[in-house]
Structures are given as C-alpha cells and as structure tokens.
Scaffold this motif. Structure first.
Motif, PDB file in Angstrom:
ATOM      1  N   GLU A 173       0.852  -1.196   0.000  1.00  0.00           N
ATOM      2  CA  GLU A 173       0.000   0.000   0.000  1.00  0.00           C
ATOM      3  C   GLU A 173       0.882   1.238   0.000  1.00  0.00           C
ATOM      4  O   GLU A 173       1.825   1.351   0.783  1.00  0.00           O
ATOM      5  CB  GLU A 173      -0.933   0.038   1.219  1.00  0.00           C
ATOM      6  N   ASN A 179      -4.377   5.116  -2.506  1.00  0.00           N
ATOM      7  CA  ASN A 179      -5.605   5.668  -1.923  1.00  0.00           C
ATOM      8  C   ASN A 179      -6.151   6.817  -2.765  1.00  0.00           C
ATOM      9  O   ASN A 179      -5.403   7.678  -3.225  1.00  0.00           O
ATOM     10  CB  ASN A 179      -5.316   6.192  -0.507  1.00  0.00           C
ATOM     11  N   GLU A 211      -7.771   2.316  -3.821  1.00  0.00           N
ATOM     12  CA  GLU A 211      -8.568   2.107  -2.606  1.00  0.00           C
ATOM     13  C   GLU A 211      -9.456   3.318  -2.375  1.00  0.00           C
ATOM     14  O   GLU A 211      -8.986   4.451  -2.372  1.00  0.00           O
ATOM     15  CB  GLU A 211      -7.652   1.938  -1.386  1.00  0.00           C
ATOM     16  N   ASP A 213     -11.990   0.620   0.998  1.00  0.00           N
ATOM     17  CA  ASP A 213     -11.141   0.837   2.174  1.00  0.00           C
ATOM     18  C   ASP A 213     -12.003   1.047   3.419  1.00  0.00           C
ATOM     19  O   ASP A 213     -13.152   1.475   3.316  1.00  0.00           O
ATOM     20  CB  ASP A 213     -10.298   2.099   1.926  1.00  0.00           C
ATOM     21  N   LYS A 261     -11.315  -4.205   2.172  1.00  0.00           N
ATOM     22  CA  LYS A 261     -10.358  -4.079   3.274  1.00  0.00           C
ATOM     23  C   LYS A 261     -11.100  -3.836   4.578  1.00  0.00           C
ATOM     24  O   LYS A 261     -11.738  -2.794   4.759  1.00  0.00           O
ATOM     25  CB  LYS A 261      -9.367  -2.934   2.996  1.00  0.00           C
ATOM     26  N   GLU A 312      -6.874  -5.125   7.836  1.00  0.00           N
ATOM     27  CA  GLU A 312      -5.926  -4.037   8.088  1.00  0.00           C
ATOM     28  C   GLU A 312      -5.530  -3.984   9.562  1.00  0.00           C
ATOM     29  O   GLU A 312      -6.310  -4.370  10.433  1.00  0.00           O
ATOM     30  CB  GLU A 312      -6.583  -2.685   7.791  1.00  0.00           C
TER      31      GLU A 312
HETATM   32 CA    CA Z   1      -5.998   2.598   2.371  1.00  0.00          CA
END
Ligand code: CA
Ligand code: C2E
Ligand code: CA
Ligand code: CA
Length: 288
Positions: A58, A126, A158, A188, A209, A245
């Motif tokens: 990420e 992101n 994400e 996300d 996620k 996560e």
């Molecule tokens: Ca993220």
C-alpha cells in the motif's frame, strides 16, 4: 463569575485561533511541499494469510517537512482534501508510485526473472472523495500510467465506503471508467461507513479491506470475530478478496486464518517504510 466567563471565552478564542493558524500553516506549507518535492510515498506490505508471502504494497504518502520532520497523513490529508490540493497531490503520489514500479521492474530484471513476476494490483493507491469528484481523474490516471510505461493492471485504487456513497451514481461511473483502464478496485475501511450493502454488488470491486477497528478487537472476546467472519463470507460470496488491516498480534493473525481471510497488513509484518528501506523479502515478486 465575570472573570471565569471571560477566561472561558478567551480559551475558546485561543483554541480557535490556533486551529485556524494551524490549518493555514498546513495549507500554505502543502503548496510549498508540492513545489519543493517534500512529499514522499512510503510502502507497507500486504501478505497472504496462509503463507505470509507478500503480494502487494500500500502506497502511503508522507510529508518530509524541513522543520517539522516526518508529518503523518492524518495531519495534512484532511487539509489537502478541503483545499482541493489533494488533486495535484494525488497525481504526484501516482507519478512516484509508477516511477517506483519502473525501478522495481528493472531490479527484478537484474534478477533475470522479468516483470511478469509482479502480480496484478501490486501497488494499492488511496483515492479520496475529492479526487473521485474531479472530472480529470480518469484521463490523468491513464496519462500518468502510460507516460511511465506501467501496465494499469499493476495498480489497485482504494476508496473508502463513505467516498463511494457520497454520490453513488457518480462514483459508479468513475469506478467503471477506472476499471476499463485495467486497474483493480478496493473498498477501504470497510464496516465504518453505515452504508447499505447493496452497493457491493453494483460497484465493479475486487477487494474489501476490513477496517482495523474490527481487527483490533479480534484477539479478545466480543462481537468482532462474528463481524469479520460475516464480512469474509459476504466478500467471498461476491467474488471479492478480503484484506484485514492493522494486524498487530499473532493472536489476531491466527483468528484471521481460522476465518479464511485472504490477506493481512499491519505492524506485525512491517510498518510503512521508504522504498529504499523496504527489505527485499518484503517486496512482492522478488521471491526466488
Ligand atoms: Ca488505504
Ligand atoms: P488508510 O488508507 O486506512 O491506511 C492505513 C493506515 O493504517 C496507515 O496510516 C498505516 O500506517 C496504518 N497502519 C498499518 N498497519 C497498522 C497497524 O498494525 N496498527 C496501526 N495502529 N496502524 C496501522 P497512515 O499512513 O498514517 O495513513 C492514514 C490515512 O491517510 C490512510 O488511511 C489514508 O486514508 C490517508 N492517506 C495516506 N496516504 C494517502 C494518499 O496518498 N492519498 C490519499 N487520498 N489518502 C492517503
Ligand atoms: Ca484503511
Ligand atoms: Ca483510514
């Protein structure tokens, strides 16, 4: 009583003034940061739960401020979103990610394995609501990726549940256009957005996620285990992969394995780091 009242007003005034000055200093500083190249992308590995093999990274932006030191995104991403600076910042992040991918590909070539060892969606970037709203997002992504010579399939974007639901009809169009470029898409912070689940089948998603607030509760008693089990079941029945996560303990990892969660990310495996500080064995596609 009068002095107390005055004091209260003054304290409030001071706090407000500090917040305003702070926000101004941050926004002003961010303009400079963009111009002077003070923003750097760090990377955190995502591993497969069953094998602990790294499969993705990420991308997480950091601000290397000359006086303040390393500034975490919670401190400046909200200001960047409010001011619209997230748009040029997001472009910069994507450009850095693509350059880094080129660099890793060349390193892999040195190992004689070729770039095909990189899997699809290998770097997760992101996107904020403000970027989704921007009419130039899709053409910008297309141009940046093409200029770097990086296959779009190496990227996952994400997007938080709340950003998707702000204007779901619009988001759907943008997601379809991104998907048409060949990138993968992840939701996300799943579970924090109070949204209806129907969007999960309407949007062209690949990955879900699970927010770290659920993962944090996993080692203990309580409802988190049932929630994560339900999320894994839901995701799999829709053909989505699940990433947990914020995995910090072996106990949490153990439960995630029992529940059939596909991937995990967290301090247990590695903290986000500058690309040059990432151990080679944490890089996806670098395994012998
Ligand atoms: Ca993220
Ligand atoms: P996020 O997308 O949910 O990113 C995961 C955050 O969890 C990261 O915080 C990461 O360092 C942290 N984290 C990872 N493992 C653990 C763990 O085991 N325990 C704990 N307590 N935390 C862990 P970070 O890097 O501070 O980023 C915060 C948020 O800033 C991100 O949350 C994301 O919403 C935003 N952000 C970061 N980079 C970008 C960017 O390039 N663009 C945009 N739009 N937002 C970004
Ligand atoms: Ca998250
Ligand atoms: Ca978050």
């Amino acid at each position: 009583a009068k002095r107390q009242g005055g004091g209260a007003v003054s304290v409030f005034g001071h706090a407000l003034r500090t917040a305003v000055v702070d926000r101004w200093a941050t926004e002003h500083g961010l303009h400079r940061a963009l111009d002077r190249g003070e923003l750097r992308v760090h990377y955190q590995p995502v591993v497969e739960v069953r094998t602990l093999v790294p499969v993705a990274l990420e991308a997480l932006v950091r601000w290397e401020h000359p006086e303040w030191g390393l500034v975490a995104p919670d401190r400046f991403v909200p200001v960047a979103e409010e001011s619209g600076l997230i748009v040029p910042m997001g472009r910069l992040v994507l450009e850095q990610v693509c350059q880094q991918l080129r660099h890793w590909v060349e390193a892999i070539d040195l190992h004689g394995e070729g770039p095909q060892t990189l899997g699809s969606g290998v770097v997760e970037v992101n996107l904020s609501a403000r970027q989704i709203d921007h009419p130039q997002l899709v053409p910008t992504v297309e141009a940046v990726v093409a200029a770097a010579g990086v296959p779009p399939s190496w990227l996952t974007f994400e997007i938080t549940e709340s950003a998707l639901m702000r204007d779901a009809a619009r988001a759907l169009g943008v997601l379809r256009a991104l998907k048409d470029l060949g990138v993968s898409l992840a939701v996300d912070d799943f579970g924090t957005g109070y949204s209806s689940l129907s969007y999960l089948q309407r949007f062209p998603l690949d990955v879900l996620k699970v927010d770290r607030s659920f993962v944090a509760e996993l080692g203990r008693d309580g409802g988190a285990r049932a929630i994560v089990a339900a999320v894994v079941g839901l995701a799999h029945s829709l053909g989505l992969a699940v990433v947990a996560e914020g995995v910090e303990t072996e106990a949490q990892l153990q439960v995630l394995d029992e529940l059939g969660c596909d991937y995990a990310q967290g301090f247990l495996f590695a903290r986000p780091a500058a690309p040059e500080d990432l151990a080679e064995e944490l890089l996806p596609g670098f395994r012998a």
